[in-house]
Design a protein around this motif. Structure first.
Motif, PDB file in Angstrom:
ATOM      1  N   LEU A   1       0.838  -1.202   0.000  1.00 40.84           N
ATOM      2  CA  LEU A   1       0.000   0.000   0.000  1.00 40.84           C
ATOM      3  C   LEU A   1       0.873   1.251   0.000  1.00 40.84           C
ATOM      4  CD1 LEU A   1      -2.668  -1.136   2.622  1.00 40.84           C
ATOM      5  CD2 LEU A   1      -2.903  -1.075   0.130  1.00 40.84           C
ATOM      6  N   PRO A   2       0.418   2.331  -0.601  1.00 35.70           N
ATOM      7  CA  PRO A   2       1.228   3.557  -0.657  1.00 35.70           C
ATOM      8  C   PRO A   2       1.629   4.078   0.726  1.00 35.70           C
ATOM      9  CG  PRO A   2      -0.633   3.709  -2.163  1.00 35.70           C
ATOM     10  CD  PRO A   2      -0.844   2.469  -1.356  1.00 35.70           C
ATOM     11  N   THR A   3       0.828   3.785   1.750  1.00 37.38           N
ATOM     12  CA  THR A   3       1.136   4.273   3.095  1.00 37.38           C
ATOM     13  C   THR A   3       2.333   3.568   3.722  1.00 37.38           C
ATOM     14  OG1 THR A   3      -0.563   2.739   3.903  1.00 37.38           O
ATOM     15  CG2 THR A   3      -1.192   5.050   3.639  1.00 37.38           C
ATOM     16  N   ALA A   4       2.796   2.463   3.102  1.00 39.82           N
ATOM     17  CA  ALA A   4       3.966   1.752   3.624  1.00 39.82           C
ATOM     18  C   ALA A   4       5.185   1.939   2.730  1.00 39.82           C
ATOM     19  CB  ALA A   4       3.664   0.262   3.762  1.00 39.82           C
ATOM     20  N   SER A   5       5.080   2.792   1.732  1.00 40.63           N
ATOM     21  CA  SER A   5       6.147   2.947   0.748  1.00 40.63           C
ATOM     22  C   SER A   5       7.188   3.976   1.188  1.00 40.63           C
ATOM     23  CB  SER A   5       5.566   3.375  -0.603  1.00 40.63           C
ATOM     24  OG  SER A   5       6.600   3.622  -1.531  1.00 40.63           O
ATOM     25  N   LEU A   6       8.439   3.675   0.869  1.00 39.90           N
ATOM     26  CA  LEU A   6       9.541   4.617   1.107  1.00 39.90           C
ATOM     27  C   LEU A   6       9.766   5.543  -0.082  1.00 39.90           C
ATOM     28  CD1 LEU A   6      12.153   2.245   2.813  1.00 39.90           C
ATOM     29  CD2 LEU A   6      11.191   4.314   3.844  1.00 39.90           C
ATOM     30  N   ARG A   7       9.030   5.312  -1.163  1.00 42.09           N
ATOM     31  CA  ARG A   7       9.205   6.138  -2.358  1.00 42.09           C
ATOM     32  C   ARG A   7       8.845   7.589  -2.065  1.00 42.09           C
ATOM     33  NH1 ARG A   7       8.810   3.128  -7.300  1.00 42.09           N
ATOM     34  NH2 ARG A   7      10.018   1.212  -6.984  1.00 42.09           N
ATOM     35  N   SER A   8       9.499   8.473  -2.774  1.00 44.92           N
ATOM     36  CA  SER A   8       9.293   9.905  -2.550  1.00 44.92           C
ATOM     37  C   SER A   8       9.129  10.609  -3.888  1.00 44.92           C
ATOM     38  CB  SER A   8      10.483  10.496  -1.783  1.00 44.92           C
ATOM     39  OG  SER A   8      10.488  11.903  -1.841  1.00 44.92           O
ATOM     40  N   GLY A   9       8.050  11.345  -4.032  1.00 42.30           N
ATOM     41  CA  GLY A   9       7.854  12.133  -5.245  1.00 42.30           C
ATOM     42  C   GLY A   9       8.950  13.163  -5.426  1.00 42.30           C
ATOM     43  N   PHE A  10       9.472  13.695  -4.330  1.00 44.94           N
ATOM     44  CA  PHE A  10      10.560  14.680  -4.402  1.00 44.94           C
ATOM     45  C   PHE A  10      11.788  14.068  -5.064  1.00 44.94           C
ATOM     46  CE2 PHE A  10      14.466  16.304  -2.411  1.00 44.94           C
ATOM     47  CZ  PHE A  10      14.417  17.624  -2.855  1.00 44.94           C
ATOM     48  N   PHE A  11      12.191  12.857  -4.603  1.00 46.62           N
ATOM     49  CA  PHE A  11      13.371  12.217  -5.173  1.00 46.62           C
ATOM     50  C   PHE A  11      13.122  11.763  -6.608  1.00 46.62           C
ATOM     51  CE2 PHE A  11      14.827  11.192  -0.670  1.00 46.62           C
ATOM     52  CZ  PHE A  11      15.844  12.127  -0.714  1.00 46.62           C
ATOM     53  N   GLU A  12      11.896  11.327  -6.916  1.00 42.71           N
ATOM     54  CA  GLU A  12      11.584  10.923  -8.291  1.00 42.71           C
ATOM     55  C   GLU A  12      11.752  12.095  -9.248  1.00 42.71           C
ATOM     56  OE1 GLU A  12       7.727   9.198  -8.422  1.00 42.71           O
ATOM     57  OE2 GLU A  12       8.374   7.272  -7.585  1.00 42.71           O
ATOM     58  N   ASN A  13      11.242  13.252  -8.875  1.00 43.86           N
ATOM     59  CA  ASN A  13      11.372  14.428  -9.728  1.00 43.86           C
ATOM     60  C   ASN A  13      12.815  14.914  -9.796  1.00 43.86           C
ATOM     61  OD1 ASN A  13       8.597  14.526 -10.277  1.00 43.86           O
ATOM     62  ND2 ASN A  13       8.193  15.715  -8.420  1.00 43.86           N
ATOM     63  N   LEU A  14      13.536  14.797  -8.668  1.00 43.98           N
ATOM     64  CA  LEU A  14      14.915  15.282  -8.609  1.00 43.98           C
ATOM     65  C   LEU A  14      15.858  14.403  -9.434  1.00 43.98           C
ATOM     66  CD1 LEU A  14      16.696  17.448  -7.167  1.00 43.98           C
ATOM     67  CD2 LEU A  14      17.118  15.727  -5.399  1.00 43.98           C
ATOM     68  N   THR A  15      15.552  13.109  -9.508  1.00 38.96           N
ATOM     69  CA  THR A  15      16.473  12.170 -10.170  1.00 38.96           C
ATOM     70  C   THR A  15      15.862  11.538 -11.420  1.00 38.96           C
ATOM     71  OG1 THR A  15      15.710  10.336  -8.773  1.00 38.96           O
ATOM     72  CG2 THR A  15      17.576  11.633  -7.966  1.00 38.96           C
ATOM     73  N   ASP A  16      14.966  12.256 -12.073  1.00 38.71           N
ATOM     74  CA  ASP A  16      14.399  11.806 -13.341  1.00 38.71           C
ATOM     75  C   ASP A  16      13.750  10.429 -13.204  1.00 38.71           C
ATOM     76  OD1 ASP A  16      13.725  12.051 -15.993  1.00 38.71           O
ATOM     77  OD2 ASP A  16      15.635  11.262 -16.735  1.00 38.71           O
ATOM     78  N   PHE A  17      12.974  10.255 -12.137  1.00 35.54           N
ATOM     79  CA  PHE A  17      12.191   9.044 -11.880  1.00 35.54           C
ATOM     80  C   PHE A  17      13.049   7.791 -11.677  1.00 35.54           C
ATOM     81  CE2 PHE A  17       9.304  11.991 -13.887  1.00 35.54           C
ATOM     82  CZ  PHE A  17       8.187  11.908 -13.065  1.00 35.54           C
ATOM     83  N   SER A  18      14.153   7.971 -10.974  1.00 35.37           N
ATOM     84  CA  SER A  18      14.909   6.803 -10.518  1.00 35.37           C
ATOM     85  C   SER A  18      14.162   6.174  -9.335  1.00 35.37           C
ATOM     86  CB  SER A  18      16.318   7.202 -10.084  1.00 35.37           C
ATOM     87  OG  SER A  18      16.301   7.826  -8.808  1.00 35.37           O
ATOM     88  N   ARG A  19      14.703   5.064  -8.834  1.00 29.73           N
ATOM     89  CA  ARG A  19      14.066   4.380  -7.704  1.00 29.73           C
ATOM     90  C   ARG A  19      14.663   4.800  -6.361  1.00 29.73           C
ATOM     91  NH1 ARG A  19      14.779  -1.698  -9.484  1.00 29.73           N
ATOM     92  NH2 ARG A  19      16.736  -0.774 -10.212  1.00 29.73           N
ATOM     93  N   MET A  20      15.371   5.902  -6.336  1.00 31.91           N
ATOM     94  CA  MET A  20      15.892   6.420  -5.077  1.00 31.91           C
ATOM     95  C   MET A  20      14.737   6.699  -4.122  1.00 31.91           C
ATOM     96  SD  MET A  20      18.204   9.824  -4.421  1.00 31.91           S
ATOM     97  CE  MET A  20      18.628  10.344  -2.766  1.00 31.91           C
ATOM     98  N   HIS A  21      14.936   6.376  -2.845  1.00 32.34           N
ATOM     99  CA  HIS A  21      13.842   6.531  -1.887  1.00 32.34           C
ATOM    100  C   HIS A  21      14.373   7.050  -0.544  1.00 32.34           C
ATOM    101  CE1 HIS A  21      15.314   2.765  -0.154  1.00 32.34           C
ATOM    102  NE2 HIS A  21      15.286   2.250  -1.378  1.00 32.34           N
ATOM    103  N   ASN A  22      13.462   7.252   0.392  1.00 32.47           N
ATOM    104  CA  ASN A  22      13.810   7.840   1.689  1.00 32.47           C
ATOM    105  C   ASN A  22      14.622   6.906   2.584  1.00 32.47           C
ATOM    106  OD1 ASN A  22      12.559  10.430   1.439  1.00 32.47           O
ATOM    107  ND2 ASN A  22      10.567   9.421   1.655  1.00 32.47           N
ATOM    108  N   GLY A  23      14.816   5.683   2.148  1.00 35.67           N
ATOM    109  CA  GLY A  23      15.589   4.738   2.952  1.00 35.67           C
ATOM    110  C   GLY A  23      17.011   5.179   3.216  1.00 35.67           C
ATOM    111  N   ILE A  24      17.556   6.064   2.379  1.00 40.62           N
ATOM    112  CA  ILE A  24      18.927   6.540   2.604  1.00 40.62           C
ATOM    113  C   ILE A  24      19.039   7.240   3.953  1.00 40.62           C
ATOM    114  CG2 ILE A  24      18.520   8.710   1.379  1.00 40.62           C
ATOM    115  CD1 ILE A  24      21.799   6.640   1.495  1.00 40.62           C
ATOM    116  N   PHE A  25      17.962   7.906   4.384  1.00 37.33           N
ATOM    117  CA  PHE A  25      17.987   8.572   5.683  1.00 37.33           C
ATOM    118  C   PHE A  25      18.002   7.541   6.817  1.00 37.33           C
ATOM    119  CE2 PHE A  25      15.597  11.708   2.994  1.00 37.33           C
ATOM    120  CZ  PHE A  25      16.640  12.615   2.888  1.00 37.33           C
ATOM    121  N   ILE A  26      17.272   6.441   6.632  1.00 40.11           N
ATOM    122  CA  ILE A  26      17.281   5.369   7.638  1.00 40.11           C
ATOM    123  C   ILE A  26      18.665   4.761   7.736  1.00 40.11           C
ATOM    124  CG2 ILE A  26      16.331   3.094   8.194  1.00 40.11           C
ATOM    125  CD1 ILE A  26      13.745   4.002   6.802  1.00 40.11           C
TER     126      ILE A  26
END
Length: 348
Positions: A171-196
């Motif tokens: 479900l989207p509520t459990a996703s680490l994906r980030s619209g900010f990172f998608e737009n910043l990196t041309d829709f790569s799969r980079m996600h908020n997990g780097i902060f974790i």
């Protein structure tokens, strides 16, 4: 510069340079242009925002699996079962991500915590057997890898799905994906997990270097008998060390399940994340900060290698050879250390 003080920094750097030089020689012998090969590798890592995002995405689980291995090493244990702990953490995170409909502020942290607990539980088994029955953790943790692989496959096919090879997307509520990172990196799969991953690095450093419990864990790793005679609970600390190590590995699995793929699938073999974590920890000298540098190196090489066949005609298997050579030279650090000391003496 004091050579003794900076030896732990110099040896990995020299090992990386030697690995790259030997890789260039192999490319020449094989009929490839090493300059073109390494240029394609560099572009595949830093060439545009998409490649940078994919590199950071690959680095994220490597940091956590490297921390898992390094933490066990620092406490006198060899957790070769990180791969299995990654798998159970991955499945646990996806399971929670599918099973509950909760607000993101609850759902995402719950999925991550359950993944860490699953990895910790998988690390508890070899830790308990080591502490209670003196069974070597390497043997048990290797076997636990295979148990994890086939148990997670069976759960995916027979429990979560109806004989399917993959689960539904979380479900989207459990996703680490980030619209900010998608737009910043041309829709790569980079996600908020780097902060974790960064937070986990700080936690490992603080726990081992700044707390009494961390001192106990390291003392038990240095000498079980001396720690026992000083009043430390050796068996309890052995178990705790493997549990914490497993928790880091479980988090690495969560990064894949909640961030990179957002589902769990039946696997015919290991992901390699846990085994690569051994090399990441080795390159990083089993220190928290060193693990980050080791993960950056491995993540960059893995992602950059994908650009080498198309841009330079160099098969990405050669990058695997370069990685193996770097690990070889790090493992042969005694000889590098010997050469550095000899060079220092001759320079006087």
């Amino acid at each position: 510069m004091n050579l003794n003080r900076y030896m732990n920094l110099l040896i990995p750097i020299i090992a990386i340079l030697l690995g790259l030089i030997c890789g260039a020689i192999i490319m020449l012998v094989s009929g490839y242009n090493p300059i073109a090969g390494y240029s394609a590798l560099w572009y595949g890592i830093f060439g545009d925002s998409y490649y940078i995002g994919e590199t950071v995405r690959q680095i994220t689980p490597y940091i956590l699996s490297g921390l898992a291995v390094a933490f066990a090493f620092r406490t006198g244990l060899f957790n070769i079962g990180v791969e299995g702990q990654v798998l159970v953490g991955w499945l646990a995170a996806v399971w929670v991500g599918l099973a509950f409909e909760l607000p993101m502020i609850i759902h995402l942290p719950l999925s991550i915590i359950v993944a860490a607990l699953a990895g910790a539980l998988w690390g508890f088994v070899p830790g308990f057997l080591k502490a209670r029955f003196k069974v070597h953790e390497v043997i048990v943790s290797i076997m636990m890898n295979y148990i994890a692989l086939y148990v997670t496959n069976a759960i995916i096919r027979d429990v979560i799905t109806d004989n399917a090879d993959k689960t539904d997307n979380i479900l989207p509520t459990a996703s680490l994906r980030s619209g900010f990172f998608e737009n910043l990196t041309d829709f790569s799969r980079m996600h908020n997990g780097i902060f974790i991953a960064i937070i986990a690095t700080i936690i490992m450093w603080f726990l081992l270097e700044k707390t009494t419990k961390g001192f106990e864990l390291r003392a038990v790793g240095f000498n079980h008998d001396a720690a026992h005679y000083s009043g430390m609970k050796v068996n309890r600390n052995i178990i705790l060390s493997m549990v914490i190590s497993g928790a880091f590995a479980g988090l690495a699995g969560a990064m894949e399940g909640l961030g990179t793929f957002e589902f769990a699938s039946v696997k015919s073999g290991f992901t390699g994340i846990g085994f690569d974590g051994i090399a990441v920890a080795l390159i990083g000298g089993n220190t928290a900060l060193g693990v980050i540098f080791g993960a950056v190196l491995f993540g960059g090489l893995k992602v950059g290698a994908l650009n080498m066949p198309s841009e330079a005609g160099v098969p990405n298997e050669l990058v695997e050879i370069v990685i193996a050579l770097i690990i070889f030279f790090v493992a042969a650090s005694y000889f590098i250390r010997l050469l550095l000391f000899r060079f220092k003496k001759e320079g006087k």
